[in-house]
Design an enzyme around this catalytic site. Structure first.
Site, short mmCIF file in Angstrom:
data_model
loop_
_atom_site.label_atom_id
_atom_site.label_comp_id
_atom_site.label_asym_id
_atom_site.label_seq_id
_atom_site.Cartn_x
_atom_site.Cartn_y
_atom_site.Cartn_z
N GLY A 120 0.82 -1.12 -0.04
CA GLY A 120 0.01 0.03 -0.10
C GLY A 120 0.72 1.08 -0.06
O GLY A 120 1.91 1.04 -0.31
N GLN A 135 7.55 -10.05 7.72
CA GLN A 135 8.88 -9.56 7.06
C GLN A 135 9.54 -8.29 7.83
O GLN A 135 10.55 -7.83 7.40
CB GLN A 135 8.74 -8.92 5.50
CG GLN A 135 8.15 -7.53 5.33
CD GLN A 135 7.55 -7.62 3.99
OE1 GLN A 135 6.75 -8.41 3.44
NE2 GLN A 135 8.02 -6.74 2.95
N HIS A 195 4.41 2.00 -8.00
CA HIS A 195 3.39 1.01 -7.92
C HIS A 195 2.47 1.04 -9.32
O HIS A 195 2.21 0.04 -9.94
CB HIS A 195 2.30 1.24 -6.89
CG HIS A 195 3.05 0.92 -5.42
ND1 HIS A 195 3.53 2.05 -4.60
CD2 HIS A 195 3.78 -0.23 -4.90
CE1 HIS A 195 3.90 1.52 -3.56
NE2 HIS A 195 4.32 0.33 -3.74
N SER A 207 9.72 5.52 -3.30
CA SER A 207 9.62 4.52 -2.12
C SER A 207 8.75 5.20 -1.19
O SER A 207 8.42 6.45 -1.04
CB SER A 207 10.95 4.31 -1.60
OG SER A 207 10.80 3.69 -0.29
O1 PAF Z 1 7.80 -5.03 -1.83
C1 PAF Z 1 6.89 -5.12 -1.26
O2 PAF Z 1 5.98 -4.26 -1.12
C2 PAF Z 1 6.58 -6.46 -0.29
O3 PAF Z 1 7.80 -6.86 0.13
C3 PAF Z 1 5.88 -7.26 -0.92
C4 PAF Z 1 6.54 -7.90 -2.08
C5 PAF Z 1 4.36 -6.90 -1.15
C6 PAF Z 1 5.56 -8.55 -0.02
O4 PAF Z 1 5.22 -8.13 1.37
#
Ligand code: PAF
Length: 310
Positions: free
Chosen positions: A36, A66, A42, A216
């Site tokens: 998001g 993560q 994106h 980013s």
């Molecule tokens: O790159 C990201 O935004 C994240 O690492 C992903 C691939 C959506 C996994 O949570």
């Protein structure tokens, strides 16, 4: 042309049945996994996805698996309403935004894990600290070591695991990832190959601001002064690429050039590496296509960037 609103799906079984019904009609699906706070980077992944399949699904999920307890999970930016507006304009078919993707252990109020980051445990993720019953992790053994894997020891197993879950739920034909996260992209490609997912993984080029800063979600945390200084990252990469193209093939010298440029702008280097594009093995002299990868801190914000040298 009539533009229809994307379907917003929050439940994994509904997501799976949505996908299966489209695929059984013969439609192909592309997935763009995201956390998001969508930006132009994106949207460019989404444009690539739309060119590759009949329907595009975007997932939005800030994955606790993560982040280590010491990392920025609780301050990771989010704006679901803004994201949904952008995705509607982008013409995607469905948005998968589950409130939770992991199973909760009996008796645990798993919903409280976000932000419950008490203390630092090396090798653990926020997911484990939240008392989840989730136990299964995917590790891509060699590729996840080094570079971002050194300072973020749980990051890549968390990414590989959540991406595998998303692949199993959405069952896409194609998935698109940004090459800004070069190591992540390579890890997903290797996981798909090694575990026989019938999914084509596409890496999409880095999108930069007009002044060169790689886009980013974390850029919003930079003060204007830090943002100005952070331009040293892309500047250092371009300088090193130019030097390599002019004949400087010694990687130590090229990495020193990058380090010096970023340090002069008060950036704190996490790593500078030159690795093979295929397989990410570190190289000492450039004799094959390589990628120059950097991570550096400006204040509390850790930024990554890279440049391919063919
Ligand atoms: O790159 C990201 O935004 C994240 O690492 C992903 C691939 C959506 C996994 O949570």
């Amino acid at each position: 042309m009539e533009i229809s609103e994307p379907e917003v799906i929050r439940d994994k079984s509904l997501m799976r049945s949505w996908s299966r019904s489209r695929r059984s009609n013969g439609q192909t699906l592309a997935l763009v996994p995201t956390m998001g706070f969508l930006h132009e980077g994106h949207l460019s992944l989404i444009r690539t996805a739309k060119s590759l399949a009949d329907l595009t699904v975007v997932s939005i999920y800030i994955n606790p698996g993560q982040f280590a307890p010491s990392e920025d999970l609780s301050t990771y930016p989010s704006d679901l309403a803004g994201d949904l507006r952008k995705l509607s304009d982008a013409g995607v078919s469905a948005v998968f935004c589950p409130s939770e993707l992991y199973i909760s252990a009996p008796g645990n109020d798993f919903g409280g894990h976000l932000g419950a980051v008490n203390g630092e445990r090396v090798g653990a993720s926020c997911l484990e600290d939240g008392g989840s019953g989730h136990e299964t992790w995917i590790t891509v053994e060699r590729l996840e070591k080094g570079m971002c894997g050194t300072s973020r020891p749980v990051f890549f197993r968390g990414v590989a695991t959540v991406v595998a879950k998303l692949f199993n739920i959405v069952e896409p034909d194609v998935a698109v990832f940004g090459k800004k996260d070069y190591q992540q992209w390579q890890i997903i490609c290797r996981m798909v190959r090694d575990l026989d997912f019938a999914i084509k993984v596409i890496g999409s080029d880095i999108v930069r601001e007009a002044d060169g800063l790689a886009m980013s979600s974390r850029n919003v945390h930079l003060s204007p002064e830090q943002r100005e200084k952070a331009l040293s990252i892309s500047r250092s990469l371009s300088k090193a690429k130019l030097a390599a193209e002019k004949g400087l093939k010694n990687c130590q010298h090229l990495k020193d050039l990058v380090r010096q440029t970023i340090s002069e702008a008060d950036g704190k280097i996490d790593y500078v590496e030159i690795v093979e594009q295929q397989g990410l093995k570190p190289v000492e002299e450039i004799s094959c296509p390589v990628v120059l990868c950097v991570a550096a801190w400006f204040g509390n914000v850790r930024l990554i960037d890279n440049l391919e040298i063919d």
